[in-house]
Design a protein around this motif. Structure first.
Motif, PDB file in Angstrom:
ATOM      1  N   ARG A 130       0.800  -1.223   0.000  1.00 37.06           N
ATOM      2  CA  ARG A 130       0.000   0.000   0.000  1.00 37.06           C
ATOM      3  C   ARG A 130       0.831   1.270   0.000  1.00 37.06           C
ATOM      4  NH1 ARG A 130      -2.776   0.622   4.691  1.00 37.06           N
ATOM      5  NH2 ARG A 130      -4.219   2.054   3.667  1.00 37.06           N
ATOM      6  N   LYS A 131       2.005   1.222   0.621  1.00 34.22           N
ATOM      7  CA  LYS A 131       2.858   2.397   0.731  1.00 34.22           C
ATOM      8  C   LYS A 131       4.232   2.148   0.102  1.00 34.22           C
ATOM      9  CE  LYS A 131       0.139   5.125   3.244  1.00 34.22           C
ATOM     10  NZ  LYS A 131      -0.312   6.475   2.805  1.00 34.22           N
ATOM     11  N   ALA A 132       4.808   3.196  -0.465  1.00 33.11           N
ATOM     12  CA  ALA A 132       6.178   3.143  -0.998  1.00 33.11           C
ATOM     13  C   ALA A 132       7.003   4.217  -0.292  1.00 33.11           C
ATOM     14  CB  ALA A 132       6.182   3.379  -2.504  1.00 33.11           C
ATOM     15  N   THR A 133       8.244   3.869   0.030  1.00 26.91           N
ATOM     16  CA  THR A 133       9.131   4.797   0.729  1.00 26.91           C
ATOM     17  C   THR A 133      10.219   5.278  -0.218  1.00 26.91           C
ATOM     18  OG1 THR A 133       8.761   3.673   2.837  1.00 26.91           O
ATOM     19  CG2 THR A 133      10.694   5.088   2.675  1.00 26.91           C
ATOM     20  N   ILE A 134      10.372   6.580  -0.330  1.00 29.03           N
ATOM     21  CA  ILE A 134      11.424   7.192  -1.153  1.00 29.03           C
ATOM     22  C   ILE A 134      12.491   7.758  -0.220  1.00 29.03           C
ATOM     23  CG2 ILE A 134      11.976   9.040  -2.787  1.00 29.03           C
ATOM     24  CD1 ILE A 134       9.190   8.753  -3.923  1.00 29.03           C
ATOM     25  N   THR A 135      13.741   7.381  -0.479  1.00 30.51           N
ATOM     26  CA  THR A 135      14.870   7.804   0.358  1.00 30.51           C
ATOM     27  C   THR A 135      15.786   8.717  -0.430  1.00 30.51           C
ATOM     28  OG1 THR A 135      14.814   5.735   1.614  1.00 30.51           O
ATOM     29  CG2 THR A 135      16.843   7.026   1.716  1.00 30.51           C
ATOM     30  N   LEU A 136      16.138   9.846   0.157  1.00 29.15           N
ATOM     31  CA  LEU A 136      17.125  10.766  -0.406  1.00 29.15           C
ATOM     32  C   LEU A 136      18.316  10.811   0.537  1.00 29.15           C
ATOM     33  CD1 LEU A 136      14.826  13.740  -1.519  1.00 29.15           C
ATOM     34  CD2 LEU A 136      15.625  11.827  -2.895  1.00 29.15           C
ATOM     35  N   ASP A 137      19.486  10.471   0.022  1.00 33.49           N
ATOM     36  CA  ASP A 137      20.704  10.440   0.844  1.00 33.49           C
ATOM     37  C   ASP A 137      21.554  11.659   0.507  1.00 33.49           C
ATOM     38  OD1 ASP A 137      23.217   9.896   1.993  1.00 33.49           O
ATOM     39  OD2 ASP A 137      22.808   7.748   1.941  1.00 33.49           O
ATOM     40  N   TYR A 138      21.952  12.391   1.545  1.00 30.44           N
ATOM     41  CA  TYR A 138      22.718  13.615   1.369  1.00 30.44           C
ATOM     42  C   TYR A 138      24.168  13.476   1.845  1.00 30.44           C
ATOM     43  CZ  TYR A 138      18.052  15.536   0.685  1.00 30.44           C
ATOM     44  OH  TYR A 138      16.775  15.780   0.220  1.00 30.44           O
ATOM     45  N   GLY A 139      24.686  12.274   1.828  1.00 30.44           N
ATOM     46  CA  GLY A 139      26.077  12.064   2.218  1.00 30.44           C
ATOM     47  C   GLY A 139      26.304  12.319   3.691  1.00 30.44           C
ATOM     48  N   LEU A 140      27.207  13.227   4.017  1.00 31.03           N
ATOM     49  CA  LEU A 140      27.535  13.531   5.408  1.00 31.03           C
ATOM     50  C   LEU A 140      26.356  14.116   6.177  1.00 31.03           C
ATOM     51  CD1 LEU A 140      31.115  15.052   4.964  1.00 31.03           C
ATOM     52  CD2 LEU A 140      30.508  12.737   5.704  1.00 31.03           C
ATOM     53  N   ASP A 141      25.393  14.654   5.436  1.00 31.33           N
ATOM     54  CA  ASP A 141      24.215  15.234   6.088  1.00 31.33           C
ATOM     55  C   ASP A 141      23.129  14.206   6.376  1.00 31.33           C
ATOM     56  OD1 ASP A 141      25.321  17.781   6.118  1.00 31.33           O
ATOM     57  OD2 ASP A 141      24.593  18.238   4.109  1.00 31.33           O
ATOM     58  N   GLY A 142      23.419  12.945   6.063  1.00 30.52           N
ATOM     59  CA  GLY A 142      22.468  11.885   6.380  1.00 30.52           C
ATOM     60  C   GLY A 142      21.404  11.705   5.311  1.00 30.52           C
ATOM     61  N   GLU A 143      20.415  10.866   5.589  1.00 31.33           N
ATOM     62  CA  GLU A 143      19.357  10.601   4.639  1.00 31.33           C
ATOM     63  C   GLU A 143      17.989  10.940   5.229  1.00 31.33           C
ATOM     64  OE1 GLU A 143      19.953   6.395   3.927  1.00 31.33           O
ATOM     65  OE2 GLU A 143      18.426   5.861   5.414  1.00 31.33           O
ATOM     66  N   ARG A 144      17.042  11.170   4.315  1.00 33.80           N
ATOM     67  CA  ARG A 144      15.682  11.488   4.723  1.00 33.80           C
ATOM     68  C   ARG A 144      14.715  10.683   3.865  1.00 33.80           C
ATOM     69  NH1 ARG A 144      14.627  17.703   4.868  1.00 33.80           N
ATOM     70  NH2 ARG A 144      12.768  16.911   5.947  1.00 33.80           N
ATOM     71  N   THR A 145      13.561  10.369   4.428  1.00 34.07           N
ATOM     72  CA  THR A 145      12.590   9.547   3.714  1.00 34.07           C
ATOM     73  C   THR A 145      11.195  10.156   3.823  1.00 34.07           C
ATOM     74  OG1 THR A 145      12.096   8.166   5.639  1.00 34.07           O
ATOM     75  CG2 THR A 145      13.915   7.456   4.216  1.00 34.07           C
ATOM     76  N   PHE A 146      10.360   9.803   2.861  1.00 38.61           N
ATOM     77  CA  PHE A 146       8.936  10.117   2.943  1.00 38.61           C
ATOM     78  C   PHE A 146       8.164   9.014   2.225  1.00 38.61           C
ATOM     79  CE2 PHE A 146      10.511  12.357  -0.813  1.00 38.61           C
ATOM     80  CZ  PHE A 146       9.580  12.051  -1.792  1.00 38.61           C
ATOM     81  N   THR A 147       6.918   8.851   2.587  1.00 40.99           N
ATOM     82  CA  THR A 147       6.091   7.784   2.016  1.00 40.99           C
ATOM     83  C   THR A 147       5.008   8.373   1.126  1.00 40.99           C
ATOM     84  OG1 THR A 147       4.596   7.777   3.919  1.00 40.99           O
ATOM     85  CG2 THR A 147       6.497   6.269   3.983  1.00 40.99           C
ATOM     86  N   VAL A 148       4.650   7.599   0.109  1.00 38.47           N
ATOM     87  CA  VAL A 148       3.556   7.952  -0.798  1.00 38.47           C
ATOM     88  C   VAL A 148       2.776   6.679  -1.090  1.00 38.47           C
ATOM     89  CG1 VAL A 148       4.864   9.842  -1.872  1.00 38.47           C
ATOM     90  CG2 VAL A 148       4.966   7.547  -2.864  1.00 38.47           C
ATOM     91  N   PRO A 149       1.537   6.788  -1.517  1.00 40.81           N
ATOM     92  CA  PRO A 149       0.802   5.586  -1.910  1.00 40.81           C
ATOM     93  C   PRO A 149       1.516   4.873  -3.056  1.00 40.81           C
ATOM     94  CG  PRO A 149      -0.684   7.447  -1.656  1.00 40.81           C
ATOM     95  CD  PRO A 149       0.711   8.007  -1.609  1.00 40.81           C
ATOM     96  N   THR A 150       1.620   3.565  -2.985  1.00 41.38           N
ATOM     97  CA  THR A 150       2.297   2.802  -4.038  1.00 41.38           C
ATOM     98  C   THR A 150       1.674   3.066  -5.401  1.00 41.38           C
ATOM     99  OG1 THR A 150       2.927   1.079  -2.461  1.00 41.38           O
ATOM    100  CG2 THR A 150       2.929   0.473  -4.782  1.00 41.38           C
ATOM    101  N   ALA A 151       0.390   3.258  -5.439  1.00 42.60           N
ATOM    102  CA  ALA A 151      -0.295   3.524  -6.710  1.00 42.60           C
ATOM    103  C   ALA A 151       0.146   4.836  -7.338  1.00 42.60           C
ATOM    104  CB  ALA A 151      -1.809   3.527  -6.495  1.00 42.60           C
ATOM    105  N   ARG A 152       0.698   5.761  -6.564  1.00 42.66           N
ATOM    106  CA  ARG A 152       1.148   7.068  -7.087  1.00 42.66           C
ATOM    107  C   ARG A 152       2.671   7.144  -7.223  1.00 42.66           C
ATOM    108  NH1 ARG A 152      -3.312  10.494  -5.747  1.00 42.66           N
ATOM    109  NH2 ARG A 152      -5.127   9.108  -5.894  1.00 42.66           N
ATOM    110  N   LEU A 153       3.353   6.036  -7.014  1.00 43.86           N
ATOM    111  CA  LEU A 153       4.813   6.072  -6.971  1.00 43.86           C
ATOM    112  C   LEU A 153       5.419   6.588  -8.281  1.00 43.86           C
ATOM    113  CD1 LEU A 153       7.537   5.537  -5.664  1.00 43.86           C
ATOM    114  CD2 LEU A 153       7.337   3.135  -6.358  1.00 43.86           C
ATOM    115  N   ASP A 154       4.988   6.055  -9.403  1.00 37.70           N
ATOM    116  CA  ASP A 154       5.577   6.478 -10.675  1.00 37.70           C
ATOM    117  C   ASP A 154       5.327   7.957 -10.944  1.00 37.70           C
ATOM    118  OD1 ASP A 154       6.607   3.976 -11.176  1.00 37.70           O
ATOM    119  OD2 ASP A 154       4.896   3.309 -12.382  1.00 37.70           O
ATOM    120  N   GLN A 155       4.140   8.448 -10.591  1.00 37.85           N
ATOM    121  CA  GLN A 155       3.831   9.866 -10.765  1.00 37.85           C
ATOM    122  C   GLN A 155       4.730  10.744  -9.899  1.00 37.85           C
ATOM    123  OE1 GLN A 155      -0.608   8.860 -10.098  1.00 37.85           O
ATOM    124  NE2 GLN A 155      -0.630  10.839 -11.134  1.00 37.85           N
ATOM    125  N   VAL A 156       5.089  10.239  -8.715  1.00 39.93           N
ATOM    126  CA  VAL A 156       5.942  11.002  -7.791  1.00 39.93           C
ATOM    127  C   VAL A 156       7.406  10.924  -8.195  1.00 39.93           C
ATOM    128  CG1 VAL A 156       6.838  11.058  -5.433  1.00 39.93           C
ATOM    129  CG2 VAL A 156       4.365  10.844  -5.844  1.00 39.93           C
TER     130      VAL A 156
END
Length: 326
Positions: free
Chosen positions: A66-92
């Motif tokens: 039901r949910k997909a998690t997108i992770t953005l890694d910023y190197g030394l500044d660490g990583e951050r994540t947010f979730t979106v509905p799996t059905a909207r993943l490609d659009q996001v």
């Protein structure tokens, strides 16, 4: 459609490149520099907004039912994540990845991201000027390949029972990757349209003809430059007359010295027509050293002529092969 006041305040007049509805009143907005995730007020939470800058070194995705998690890694500044509905993943994912590629300097200003494809551990991004390919569990990181359309001279698609091989001719080599047959048509149309639009042609056949003509023109220009360069003899033998020993200097015997003192008052006759120009006639040369030098010069000229003939044959053969390919 109007935006919530919290979103307008956070944007601070920055333009919105993409907007995706996440369900209910939740929104995801992509600007040139960041992604904003807006969560509307609910029974268990207050209204909120989170910002995710696009200067990430890594983009990852984990899909759930039901949910997909997108992770953005910023190197030394660490990583951050947010979730979106799996059905909207490609659009996001498409606009988020476009923002990251632009922020990292992979795409140029004004370059458009046409389509994004994900096939297991292969990600293909088709832009208006290049194809970006990434292999691995991440959607994108700094270990990627890119092929600018300037260098693409041909496209081919080899259909198999399960997958279709995409073949790009880039310069003098071929690059291949496979796409599932159920998405092969969409990728083919997107890639062909982008490459042909970039080169200003209607189809792949016209692309081949255009790039072949360009290659022939480049070969002819290069051949002309080569022919001009090969005329020089480099540091070979000196021209005739410059190394002929002076007869007056070569014989300094007393007898000759006396003879000169009876004749120096009389001007020498202009038998050869050179007058006082400073040049001397080569005349008949009996000196063995000069004869050897002349023979070396003749040999150098013959070798140069043979080399020019071989180069001309090679050029003609190359032009004929290019014409047959076209």
């Amino acid at each position: 459609m109007s935006l919530p006041e919290l979103v307008r305040t956070t944007l601070d007049d920055e333009s919105v490149a993409a907007r995706v509805d996440l369900g209910g009143e939740d929104l995801l907005l992509v600007t040139p520099t960041r992604t904003l995730v807006y969560r509307a007020e609910g029974l268990l939470s207050d209204e909120s907004i989170e910002e995710y800058p696009h200067d990430a070194e890594y983009v990852g995705v984990e899909e759930g039912r039901r949910k997909a998690t997108i992770t953005l890694d910023y190197g030394l500044d660490g990583e951050r994540t947010f979730t979106v509905p799996t059905a909207r993943l490609d659009q996001v994912l498409h606009p988020v990845l476009a923002g990251v590629l632009n922020a990292r300097g992979i795409t140029d200003s004004g370059e458009t991201i046409k389509r994004t494809f994900r096939f297991s551990e292969l990600t293909i991004v088709i832009t208006s000027a290049r194809l970006v390919r990434h292999i691995g569990s991440a959607v994108w990181d700094e270990e990627y390949d890119e092929y600018h359309y300037d260098d693409v001279t041909d496209l081919d698609f080899e259909e198999g029972s399960v997958a279709t091989s995409v073949v790009l001719t880039v310069g003098d080599r071929q690059e291949r990757f496979k796409t599932p047959n159920d998405q092969a048509r969409a990728l083919r149309e997107a890639l062909v349209d982008a490459v042909c639009a970039y080169h200003g042609v209607d189809d792949v056949d016209a692309l081949r003809a255009a790039t072949t003509t360009t290659a022939e023109d480049d070969v002819e220009e290069e051949d002309a430059d080569t022919a001009e360069d090969t005329v020089s003899f480099g540091d070979g033998p000196e021209p005739l007359g410059t190394s002929v020993p002076d007869a007056d200097e070569s014989d300094s015997s007393p007898a000759n010295a006396d003879a000169e003192s009876e004749t120096t008052d009389e001007p020498a006759p202009d038998r050869d027509g050179f007058g006082t120009s400073g040049f001397e006639s080569a005349g008949v040369v009996d000196d063995p050293a000069v004869a050897e030098e002349l023979a070396a010069l003749r040999k150098a000229v013959e070798e140069q002529n043979e080399q020019l003939e071989r180069q001309q044959q090679t050029i003609q053969q190359l032009i004929e092969e290019l014409r047959r390919r076209g």
